[in-house]
Design a protein around this motif. Structure first.
Motif: not given
Length: 187
Positions: A88-89, A122-123, A159-162, A167-168
């Protein structure tokens, strides 16, 4: 943004952007990725050298932003150095202040108010704040769990991939830049 950076931008407005040379891992560490490291593969697979110089890290933190396309970068004088992201950023540090009060601070040092809480497959625990999406630092997950147990935050399953689309933010500006450059060379 530092005044010296603003002055450099005004003096040299057309300096080419830099891609692939800087990465941010899931613990808020910065990595310099030279040509050899980049040739070994994408960020995380080939991280590079972790930055350890406190003044350089502070400079990066003060000049860390995102563009309109959701690509996060470090404004290094007149040059934009786009950042490869592991998760994440932002990376959040969470502290318990006592009395059921918790503080959340970005890896850059900026304190924020939390507006959302997410839990991926993945928690991994993410928090949403006005400045963006961030991953809770692994050392602070237990503290964040206390806030969840107290009902301050309610995790939404994701889902992490989404997350980048939702969130752009762009995980790999270098990948997008390489694709755009390849498309231009075929024209």
């Amino acid at each position: 943004m530092d005044d010296i950076v603003k002055q450099a931008l005004a003096k040299w407005p057309n300096v080419p952007h830099c891609y692939g040379w800087l990465g941010l891992d899931a613990r808020g560490n910065w990595y310099m990725r030279d040509d050899r490291t980049q040739a070994e593969g994408p960020f995380v697979q080939a991280k590079g050298s972790m930055l350890r110089h406190d003044k350089l890290i502070d400079f990066i933190h003060r000049n860390y932003e995102h563009d309109d396309e959701g690509q996060w970068f470090f404004q290094n004088g007149p040059q934009r150095v786009y950042v490869e992201l592991e998760a994440a950023p932002l990376v959040w540090r969470v502290a318990e202040e006592g009395g059921g009060k918790f503080t959340v601070t970005a890896h850059t040092g900026q304190a924020v108010d939390v507006s959302g809480c997410l839990l991926d497959e993945a928690g991994r625990l993410y928090l949403v704040a006005p400045i963006g999406l961030g991953l809770v630092h692994t050392q602070d997950v237990g503290i964040a769990a206390e806030a969840i147990e107290q009902g301050l935050w309610t995790p939404e399953t994701v889902q992490a991939s989404e997350l980048p689309q939702r969130f752009g933010h762009v995980m790999s500006p270098a990948q997008g830049h390489a694709g755009a450059a390849a498309a231009l060379s075929k024209q």
